[in-house]
Design a protein around this motif. Structure first.
Motif, PDB file in Angstrom:
ATOM      1  N   MET A  30       2.435  -5.309  15.053  1.00 55.30           N
ATOM      2  CA  MET A  30       2.727  -6.421  14.151  1.00 55.30           C
ATOM      3  C   MET A  30       2.312  -7.716  14.831  1.00 55.30           C
ATOM      4  SD  MET A  30       3.915  -5.009  11.415  1.00 55.30           S
ATOM      5  CE  MET A  30       4.504  -6.448  10.526  1.00 55.30           C
ATOM      6  N   LEU A  31       1.625  -8.567  14.084  1.00 56.54           N
ATOM      7  CA  LEU A  31       1.160  -9.846  14.612  1.00 56.54           C
ATOM      8  C   LEU A  31       2.264 -10.900  14.492  1.00 56.54           C
ATOM      9  CD1 LEU A  31      -2.426  -9.909  13.070  1.00 56.54           C
ATOM     10  CD2 LEU A  31      -1.732  -9.123  15.341  1.00 56.54           C
ATOM     11  N   PRO A  32       2.170 -11.989  15.261  1.00 51.43           N
ATOM     12  CA  PRO A  32       3.156 -13.074  15.136  1.00 51.43           C
ATOM     13  C   PRO A  32       3.238 -13.559  13.690  1.00 51.43           C
ATOM     14  CG  PRO A  32       1.798 -13.403  17.085  1.00 51.43           C
ATOM     15  CD  PRO A  32       1.186 -12.254  16.338  1.00 51.43           C
ATOM     16  N   GLY A  33       4.457 -13.666  13.176  1.00 58.40           N
ATOM     17  CA  GLY A  33       4.653 -14.081  11.789  1.00 58.40           C
ATOM     18  C   GLY A  33       4.683 -12.923  10.818  1.00 58.40           C
ATOM     19  N   GLY A  34       4.450 -11.695  11.310  1.00 55.32           N
ATOM     20  CA  GLY A  34       4.476 -10.519  10.460  1.00 55.32           C
ATOM     21  C   GLY A  34       5.872 -10.221   9.941  1.00 55.32           C
TER      22      GLY A  34
ATOM     23  N   ASN B  31       4.252   1.059   2.874  1.00 58.94           N
ATOM     24  CA  ASN B  31       5.630   1.415   3.191  1.00 58.94           C
ATOM     25  C   ASN B  31       6.472   0.198   3.587  1.00 58.94           C
ATOM     26  OD1 ASN B  31       3.888   1.489   5.525  1.00 58.94           O
ATOM     27  ND2 ASN B  31       5.564   2.353   6.714  1.00 58.94           N
ATOM     28  N   GLY B  32       5.866  -1.001   3.555  1.00 62.90           N
ATOM     29  CA  GLY B  32       6.652  -2.212   3.725  1.00 62.90           C
ATOM     30  C   GLY B  32       6.350  -3.031   4.952  1.00 62.90           C
ATOM     31  N   GLY B  33       5.124  -3.491   5.102  1.00 61.08           N
ATOM     32  CA  GLY B  33       4.771  -4.322   6.238  1.00 61.08           C
ATOM     33  C   GLY B  33       3.621  -5.253   5.895  1.00 61.08           C
ATOM     34  N   LEU B  34       3.648  -6.452   6.441  1.00 63.05           N
ATOM     35  CA  LEU B  34       2.589  -7.426   6.220  1.00 63.05           C
ATOM     36  C   LEU B  34       2.233  -8.091   7.539  1.00 63.05           C
ATOM     37  CD1 LEU B  34       0.879  -8.863   4.004  1.00 63.05           C
ATOM     38  CD2 LEU B  34       2.651 -10.623   3.942  1.00 63.05           C
ATOM     39  N   MET B  35       0.929  -8.252   7.768  1.00 62.09           N
ATOM     40  CA  MET B  35       0.379  -8.844   8.991  1.00 62.09           C
ATOM     41  C   MET B  35       0.497  -7.886  10.179  1.00 62.09           C
ATOM     42  SD  MET B  35       1.306 -12.907   8.799  1.00 62.09           S
ATOM     43  CE  MET B  35       0.517 -13.201  10.390  1.00 62.09           C
ATOM     44  N   PHE B  36      -0.068  -6.685   9.998  1.00 63.45           N
ATOM     45  CA  PHE B  36      -0.176  -5.820  11.166  1.00 63.45           C
ATOM     46  C   PHE B  36      -1.559  -5.974  11.775  1.00 63.45           C
ATOM     47  CE2 PHE B  36      -1.489  -2.888   7.745  1.00 63.45           C
ATOM     48  CZ  PHE B  36      -2.569  -2.218   8.299  1.00 63.45           C
ATOM     49  N   GLY B  37      -1.680  -5.530  13.016  1.00 62.11           N
ATOM     50  CA  GLY B  37      -2.918  -5.732  13.749  1.00 62.11           C
ATOM     51  C   GLY B  37      -3.549  -4.442  14.205  1.00 62.11           C
ATOM     52  N   PRO B  38      -4.297  -4.483  15.310  1.00 68.89           N
ATOM     53  CA  PRO B  38      -4.994  -3.293  15.810  1.00 68.89           C
ATOM     54  C   PRO B  38      -4.020  -2.192  16.227  1.00 68.89           C
ATOM     55  CG  PRO B  38      -5.835  -5.298  16.847  1.00 68.89           C
ATOM     56  CD  PRO B  38      -4.594  -5.676  16.116  1.00 68.89           C
ATOM     57  N   LYS B  39      -4.558  -0.999  16.363  1.00 69.72           N
ATOM     58  CA  LYS B  39      -3.757   0.123  16.843  1.00 69.72           C
ATOM     59  C   LYS B  39      -3.238  -0.186  18.246  1.00 69.72           C
ATOM     60  CE  LYS B  39      -5.330   4.215  15.985  1.00 69.72           C
ATOM     61  NZ  LYS B  39      -6.129   5.470  16.000  1.00 69.72           N
ATOM     62  N   PRO B  40      -1.974   0.137  18.537  1.00 71.06           N
ATOM     63  CA  PRO B  40      -1.442  -0.150  19.876  1.00 71.06           C
ATOM     64  C   PRO B  40      -2.105   0.701  20.952  1.00 71.06           C
ATOM     65  CG  PRO B  40       0.114   1.165  18.613  1.00 71.06           C
ATOM     66  CD  PRO B  40      -0.973   0.753  17.662  1.00 71.06           C
ATOM     67  N   GLN B  41      -2.129   0.198  22.164  1.00 70.10           N
ATOM     68  CA  GLN B  41      -2.660   0.954  23.288  1.00 70.10           C
ATOM     69  C   GLN B  41      -1.724   2.114  23.611  1.00 70.10           C
ATOM     70  OE1 GLN B  41      -5.684   0.267  24.783  1.00 70.10           O
ATOM     71  NE2 GLN B  41      -5.878  -1.242  23.136  1.00 70.10           N
TER      72      GLN B  41
ATOM     73  N   SER C   3       3.189   1.856  21.860  1.00 71.28           N
ATOM     74  CA  SER C   3       3.606   1.910  20.463  1.00 71.28           C
ATOM     75  C   SER C   3       5.126   1.871  20.334  1.00 71.28           C
ATOM     76  CB  SER C   3       3.065   3.174  19.794  1.00 71.28           C
ATOM     77  OG  SER C   3       3.570   4.326  20.421  1.00 71.28           O
ATOM     78  N   ASN C   4       5.571   1.344  19.210  1.00 73.85           N
ATOM     79  CA  ASN C   4       6.990   1.293  18.875  1.00 73.85           C
ATOM     80  C   ASN C   4       7.244   2.344  17.802  1.00 73.85           C
ATOM     81  OD1 ASN C   4       9.518   0.711  17.737  1.00 73.85           O
ATOM     82  ND2 ASN C   4       9.311  -1.479  18.100  1.00 73.85           N
ATOM     83  N   PRO C   5       8.098   3.320  18.041  1.00 79.38           N
ATOM     84  CA  PRO C   5       8.311   4.390  17.062  1.00 79.38           C
ATOM     85  C   PRO C   5       8.881   3.909  15.737  1.00 79.38           C
ATOM     86  CG  PRO C   5       9.954   4.498  18.813  1.00 79.38           C
ATOM     87  CD  PRO C   5       8.930   3.506  19.249  1.00 79.38           C
ATOM     88  N   ASP C   6       9.403   2.695  15.707  1.00 75.97           N
ATOM     89  CA  ASP C   6       9.973   2.145  14.469  1.00 75.97           C
ATOM     90  C   ASP C   6       8.958   1.350  13.661  1.00 75.97           C
ATOM     91  OD1 ASP C   6      12.544   3.188  14.924  1.00 75.97           O
ATOM     92  OD2 ASP C   6      13.038   1.512  16.257  1.00 75.97           O
ATOM     93  N   ILE C   7       7.740   1.209  14.176  1.00 78.02           N
ATOM     94  CA  ILE C   7       6.720   0.427  13.466  1.00 78.02           C
ATOM     95  C   ILE C   7       5.515   1.322  13.205  1.00 78.02           C
ATOM     96  CG2 ILE C   7       5.253  -1.621  13.501  1.00 78.02           C
ATOM     97  CD1 ILE C   7       7.204  -2.906  15.418  1.00 78.02           C
ATOM     98  N   ALA C   8       5.327   1.708  11.941  1.00 77.83           N
ATOM     99  CA  ALA C   8       4.245   2.628  11.586  1.00 77.83           C
ATOM    100  C   ALA C   8       3.736   2.303  10.185  1.00 77.83           C
ATOM    101  CB  ALA C   8       4.735   4.074  11.644  1.00 77.83           C
ATOM    102  N   ASN C   9       2.520   2.777   9.900  1.00 75.92           N
ATOM    103  CA  ASN C   9       1.969   2.576   8.561  1.00 75.92           C
ATOM    104  C   ASN C   9       2.391   3.719   7.639  1.00 75.92           C
ATOM    105  OD1 ASN C   9       0.263   4.767   9.135  1.00 75.92           O
ATOM    106  ND2 ASN C   9      -1.453   3.450   9.711  1.00 75.92           N
TER     107      ASN C   9
END
Length: 212
Positions: A74-78, A46-56, A60-66
């Motif tokens: 999202m990891l640094p540089g994502g 759906n449009g994301g690169l360099m994501f990381g582990p599931k948030p605690q 979580s950020n409701p605007d960032i999902a798979n």
């Protein structure tokens, strides 16, 4: 838990520098088990690169999902981008590996993952593009369905998502390599015997006697 074992085993297939797409469910969980020192670029269709582990919980950020609407970090540089760009990456052959779930997979590497006649499911989504556009395809699923019926079959009985594309099958019972002459058993899950795998697998296993 069996699903945790599958997710951990998926992560062992990641190689440094890989671009990897993770399907919803069990495949996504493997983001939590990437081996230390291994750097992979996880992509979501759906449009994301360099994501990381599931948030605690609570972070979580409701605007960032798979693609399955599950929260991700999202990891640094994502980066986030539109779906057209995401599928340009997939169809252009820029993704090294995709890990997908399935309803069935057969000994020829064909995958059925999107439809059961008479039942309402979410549809195919981007699975067809991923299965034909990525360089390596891993199927990750439980070995049997909730009724104990084999999901690794001689021939898929459900409508196909893609034919002859799977390279590796990882279940809670075993790991199989799909070759031109059939399925090869590569690994047994802890506490599982070859006899158990043979009984729960409809497909023919080329080298099963080597494990019995």
């Amino acid at each position: 838990m069996p699903k945790n074992y599958i997710a951990k085993r998926i992560a062992k297939e990641f190689k440094d520098g890989m671009y990897v797409n993770l399907g919803i469910g069990i495949p996504t969980e493997s983001a939590n088990y990437i081996p230390e020192g291994t750097h992979v670029y996880l992509q979501t269709e759906n449009g994301g690169l360099m994501f990381g582990p599931k948030p605690q919980r609570g972070e979580s950020n409701p605007d960032i999902a798979n693609a399955g609407a599950e929260p991700i970090t999202m990891l640094p540089g994502g980066a986030v981008f539109d779906v057209a760009t995401s599928f340009a990456m997939i169809r252009g052959g820029h993704i090294d590996m995709t890990v997908v779930g399935a309803l069935e997979v057969d000994q020829e590497g064909s995958i059925a993952s999107w439809k059961i006649p008479g039942k309402l499911l979410t549809g195919m989504g981007g699975a067809m593009d991923l299965l034909y556009g990525c360089k390596e395809v891993i199927v990750a699923m439980t070995h049997t369905d909730k009724y104990g019926k084999a999901k690794i079959r001689k021939k898929c009985t459900l409508p196909l998502t893609a034919a002859g594309v799977a390279d590796l099958i990882i279940t809670d019972k075993a790991v199989f390599r799909v070759n031109k002459d059939g399925l090869y058993l590569e690994e047994l899950a802890p506490g599982v015997t070859a006899s158990e795998v043979k009984q729960l697998t409809e497909a023919e296993i080329v080298n099963i006697k080597e494990w019995e």
